[in-house]
Motif scaffolding. Structure first.
Motif: not given
Length: 390
Positions: A318-343
């Motif tokens: 994940l590439k993040a801005t400074d602000e977004q980079f600071a919002n997440y820590s090791i051990g967090d769960i992040m949520y990602i919308l997929p490009i192709h749901s079928c695959l």
């Protein structure tokens, strides 16, 4: 629930809403909805369609046809040119369901006539511009020969002409999608006019999610076969088929590393989870997924300033801005919308609903599960989940 490894989440309410919208559109236009089940490949999700009155389905393999036949579906189209090496399984299926097969080449017909033990419905697949497979719409000589050969058999019942406008997936303009759709409908109706004297009942079938989603009025055909609409994804949103709020699946991935010197967050979640499908951005970069935030009512629209930009086998970057980079820590769960749901669904092999219910996916089931029919009201918890829920 506690998520510890990459997990595919499913928002049941969004999924049900997507199903109902397409069911109502088909009903309003006087069409049969024969949804393509290759997107979800789940008996439980299939039940949600059945509850809305859907009776006929499309699948992409004979194996998938067996799975859904074992769960009570009795009108099934295998929407890939028939594989004559699977005649034994095709015969077993045709003995208990109304089976629809796709023919592209005339030489397949005598093989089917000789090898089939039961009557099946046959459709000619017509190439109206996608150029993946199918008989070109104006190749009347080939179509004439194929239909004459089919008419001379007693095991094949000619059902009609079908097409798939896969080239709508390359569009982002609604008018271009309408034009592709109309070209296909025109070609199919020209064939109908040409051959309706020879065959009293000819049906026309089309099936791509972009046109079935964008068009409110669909005329000139008998049935539609969209599939991706049950979940949608970022590709469909990019095309214009859906809003972010209609995307019904989301990957949950642990953060396993951070690199402040380049504002990169490393996920446990790679191409074996998401697939390698990608959206090219206007600035030349690649997009493999968009980050959302989880709330008590499901996930949000994508947040700005952070995107999934690279995948290797098990890693996502994940590439993040400074602000977004600071919002997440090791051990967090992040949520990602997929490009192709079928695959993505096929890669993950199971689902976890936001209510904590595990749903099966055909890809996660052992072959022994398909050996005999099962009542469609009886579910078996998949033992081959790629997600560890504690």
């Amino acid at each position: 629930m506690k998520i510890t490894v990459p997990t595919l989440l499913l928002d049941k309410e969004k999924c049900l809403r997507n199903i109902r919208l397409m069911v109502e559109k088909a009903r309003r236009n006087g069409l049969r909805l024969r949804p393509h089940f290759k997107t979800h490949q789940s008996a439980q999700v299939g039940e949600w369609f059945r509850q809305e009155g859907v009776e006929a389905i499309t699948v992409s393999s004979v194996r998938m046809a067996r799975y859904f036949a074992n769960h009570g579906w009795t009108d099934i189209m295998v929407a890939i040119p028939v594989n004559v090496l699977e005649l034994e399984t095709i015969n077993e299926l045709a003995s208990r369901v109304r089976l629809h097969l796709i023919v592209v080449n005339e030489e397949v017909v005598p093989i089917l006539q000789k090898g089939l033990n039961h009557k099946v419905a046959v459709w000619l697949k017509i190439d109206t511009g996608y150029h993946r497979t199918g008989i070109p719409a104006t190749n009347y000589k080939t179509i004439d020969n194929a239909l004459q050969t089919i008419a001379a058999t007693d095991k094949l019942e000619f059902q009609g002409f079908m097409a798939h406008d896969g080239h709508t997936y390359k569009q982002t303009d609604a008018e271009a999608i309408r034009a592709i759709h109309q070209t296909t409908v025109d070609h199919l109706n020209q064939l109908l006019e040409r051959y309706k004297g020879q065959f009293q009942t000819i049906e026309l079938s089309i099936g791509d999610t972009p046109s079935c989603s964008i068009l409110e009025t669909i005329v000139g055909v008998d049935e539609i076969r969209p599939g991706n609409f049950v979940f949608y994804d970022l590709t469909q949103q990019h095309i214009g088929s859906n809003t972010y709020n209609q995307i019904a699946v989301c990957m949950a991935c642990p953060v396993i590393a951070k690199h402040s010197e380049r504002n990169e967050i490393i996920l446990y979640g790679g191409s074996v989870h998401f697939s390698k499908d990608v959206l090219s951005q206007s600035d030349g970069s690649n997009l493999f997924g968009r980050v959302v935030a989880m709330t008590g009512n499901g996930w949000t629209d994508p947040v700005e300033g952070i995107n999934l930009v690279s995948l290797s086998q098990e890693h996502g970057i994940l590439k993040a801005t400074d602000e977004q980079f600071a919002n997440y820590s090791i051990g967090d769960i992040m949520y990602i919308l997929p490009i192709h749901s079928c695959l993505t669904a096929d890669s993950m092999k199971s689902y976890l609903t936001l209510e904590g219910e595990r749903l099966e996916h055909l890809a996660g089931l052992p072959e022994s599960y398909l050996q005999f029919p099962r009542p469609h009201s009886v579910w078996r918890t998949c033992e081959c989940l790629t997600s560890e829920i504690i």
